[in-house]
Structure formats: structure tokens, C-alpha cells
Write a protein that holds these residues in place. Structure first.
Motif, PDB file in Angstrom:
ATOM      1  N   ARG A   1       0.803  -1.228   0.000  1.00  0.00           N
ATOM      2  CA  ARG A   1       0.000   0.000   0.000  1.00  0.00           C
ATOM      3  C   ARG A   1       0.834   1.275   0.000  1.00  0.00           C
ATOM      4  O   ARG A   1       0.282   2.380   0.004  1.00  0.00           O
TER       5      ARG A   1
ATOM      6  N   ASP B  51      -3.895   3.116  -3.412  1.00  0.00           N
ATOM      7  CA  ASP B  51      -5.058   2.241  -3.452  1.00  0.00           C
ATOM      8  C   ASP B  51      -4.574   0.814  -3.696  1.00  0.00           C
ATOM      9  O   ASP B  51      -3.561   0.598  -4.365  1.00  0.00           O
ATOM     10  N   TYR B  52      -5.308  -0.161  -3.177  1.00  0.00           N
ATOM     11  CA  TYR B  52      -4.828  -1.543  -3.261  1.00  0.00           C
ATOM     12  C   TYR B  52      -4.735  -2.066  -4.684  1.00  0.00           C
ATOM     13  O   TYR B  52      -3.993  -3.010  -4.957  1.00  0.00           O
TER      14      TYR B  52
ATOM     15  N   TYR C 193      -9.528  12.742  -0.824  1.00  0.00           N
ATOM     16  CA  TYR C 193      -9.795  11.750   0.212  1.00  0.00           C
ATOM     17  C   TYR C 193      -9.678  12.353   1.606  1.00  0.00           C
ATOM     18  O   TYR C 193      -8.982  13.347   1.815  1.00  0.00           O
TER      19      TYR C 193
ATOM     20  N   ASN D 168     -15.775   3.488   2.282  1.00  0.00           N
ATOM     21  CA  ASN D 168     -14.513   3.571   3.008  1.00  0.00           C
ATOM     22  C   ASN D 168     -13.527   2.492   2.569  1.00  0.00           C
ATOM     23  O   ASN D 168     -13.891   1.375   2.237  1.00  0.00           O
ATOM     24  N   ILE D 169     -12.240   2.880   2.564  1.00  0.00           N
ATOM     25  CA  ILE D 169     -11.141   1.986   2.212  1.00  0.00           C
ATOM     26  C   ILE D 169     -10.256   1.836   3.444  1.00  0.00           C
ATOM     27  O   ILE D 169      -9.812   2.830   4.021  1.00  0.00           O
TER      28      ILE D 169
ATOM     29  N   GLU E  88      -9.388   4.607   8.001  1.00  0.00           N
ATOM     30  CA  GLU E  88     -10.407   4.468   6.970  1.00  0.00           C
ATOM     31  C   GLU E  88     -10.297   5.688   6.061  1.00  0.00           C
ATOM     32  O   GLU E  88     -10.376   6.823   6.532  1.00  0.00           O
TER      33      GLU E  88
END
Length: 266
Positions: A60, A83-84, A183, A239-240, A250
Motif C-alpha cells: 500500500r 489504493d490496493y 480523500y 470507506n477503504i 479508513e
């Protein structure tokens, strides 16, 4: 950075994802009583494994090697929070399953990835004015002509809806965490389940029936107007989860925030 220009050349940064970081997700070294170092394989990564599993084993963070003009406050040497899909969508040979992490190179076993770092928004409402079907080549099945069979005026995107999202969530510079303006970093909260049950040896979880989540802001770009301590109401499942230095955050897209309760500013 957020842009409303529907430009073809989306600003990107070149990120180095180290081999050591990638290896740490799948292997662990232990020292035996006699001083020998033994590498244990925690999990094999294969091209056949489920995409969700590959994303679970994605790195990440990566070091910023170069930037294009228009990348906002990002600087060479920053540690980019990714982002993954950036690492999860591409394999060691530079092949990938989507355009999210295109232009992948390998150098000294490290992965160099060209990552889009801006969020593009629609400037005007988008309507579908006609519908129909594609005529395909009978041999190749490739579409060769579109035939209009009817007319409509259906709204498909509002002004301000995102075209695509930045895959750079923020950067770490020294001791500072600097979020991308697209974000917001919020305090992590455990998922609440209405029920947990087992069936045929598998464990199933049912989430509470809810339409939005409520979270406390930890980090936000000043351009968003948010400050640490504010409470945000956001679209459910927007949410990530990101773990940085053993702390879980998050990360929530700013465009998915529905309302804000301003905290005490002092």
C-alpha cells in the motif's frame, strides 16, 4: 489534487514498490535456536487466485521517483499511500488486469508503477440521448457498427460526479501525513454485524442494514474545509481500510461525504 478537466493525459507519478515490502507479505524469516535463518512461505501468490485475495496481498506504499506536471503537492521522495489496485492488479511480469496500474516496469526486483494521482470530475450533467445495439463481425465478434433503435433522455452523471478517482490516497513526508484533497483519513471503526452464522463449514457475516457510515476525521487537506475532530456522514461502503505503521485508517472519498458535523475548533 482534484481537476475538472476531461484531459486525456491524466497526471501521474512514478512509484517504486520495493521487493522487500512485497516479499514481507508472503514470506517470514525466523531464527532457529542454533542461529540459522529460515524463510517460511506464508502464502503463495498465483495468477489463478481470486482477485480479492491478490488485493489482500498488495503493498500500500511506494516511494515517489518522478512526477508529471499537475500532480499538486506531491514531491519526489514522498512515500505515496496507494489504493490496493495499484499493486494488486499487476503481476511481476508487468501484466495487469485493468488500466488502473498500467505502465508497470521491473527494476532490481522492485516494481515501478505509473499511477494516476488526480480525481477527474464531470463538468456538466451527462445524458444518454439514444440507445441501440452493436452489430458485430460474425467471425471476430468485434463491434463494427452501432444502430440506434430508440431515443431517451436519461441522466447518467451529475455535475461533480467523478469520472475516475486518484489511486494516490495521500503521501507521507517526514513525520507528516498529507491526504490527497480527494480523500479524507478517518478513525477506524470495527464493522458491526447483525448476525454471524456457519453453514457447511463456512462462516458468514451479515452487516447491519444501513445506508451511511459516521466517522471522525483524523487528517484532511485544508482545501476540503474539514479539520481533525469533525464528524462526517458518508455513503455506506465507500470507506477503504489502510494500515500504515501498524495503525489502521479508513480513507473516504471526499465526493462520498453526505454531511459534516463540525467539531470543537478551540
Amino acid at each position: 489534487m482534484i481537476t475538472t478537466k476531461n484531459n486525456v493525459g491524466t497526471p501521474r507519478i512514478l512509484v517504486r514498490i520495493s521487493y522487500a515490502d512485497r516479499l514481507a507479505l508472503t514470506e517470514k524469516t525466523i531464527i532457529t535456536e542454533d542461529g540459522r535463518a529460515i524463510s517460511l512461505c506464508l502464502r503463495n501468490v498465483t495468477r489463478e487466485m481470486a482477485q480479492a485475495d491478490r488485493w489482500d496481498l498488495s503493498v500500500r506504499v511506494g516511494r515517489v521517483e518522478a512526477i508529471m506536471p499537475g500532480c499538486g503537492n506531491i514531491q519526489v521522495g514522498d512515500l505515496a499511500i496507494l489504493d490496493y489496485v495499484v499493486d494488486g492488479d499487476s503481476d511481476d511480469q508487468g501484466e495487469n488486469d485493468s488500466s488502473t496500474a498500467e505502465n508497470v516496469l521491473m527494476e532490481d526486483r522492485d516494481k515501478l508503477v505509473s499511477v494516476p494521482c488526480v480525481t477527474r470530475l464531470h463538468q456538466e450533467p451527462i445524458y444518454v440521448t439514444s440507445y441501440g445495439q452493436w452489430v458485430r463481425d460474425p467471425q471476430t465478434q468485434k463491434p463494427i457498427k452501432f444502430i440506434v433503435t430508440g431515443e431517451t433522455n436519461r441522466l447518467v452523471a451529475q455535475r461533480g460526479d467523478h469520472i475516475d478517482m486518484s489511486l494516490v490516497l495521500g503521501v507521507i513526508r517526514g513525520t507528516q501525513l498529507l491526504p490527497n484533497p480527494a480523500y479524507v483519513f478517518a478513525a477506524y471503526e470495527e464493522q458491526e454485524y447483525s448476525s454471524i452464522f456457519k453453514q457447511d463449514g463456512e462462516t458468514y457475516y451479515e452487516l447491519h442494514d444501513t445506508t451511511h457510515i459516521v466517522r471522525k476525521v483524523l487528517f484532511a487537506d485544508p482545501a476540503t474545509g474539514l479539520r481533525p475532530g469533525d464528524t462526517i456522514h458518508a455513503i455506506y461502503d465507500s470507506n477503504i481500510e489502510v494500515t500504515i505503521l501498524d495503525q489502521i485508517f479508513e480513507v473516504i472519498p471526499f465526493c462520498d461525504i453526505l454531511a459534516v458535523d463540525k467539531g470543537f475548533q478551540g
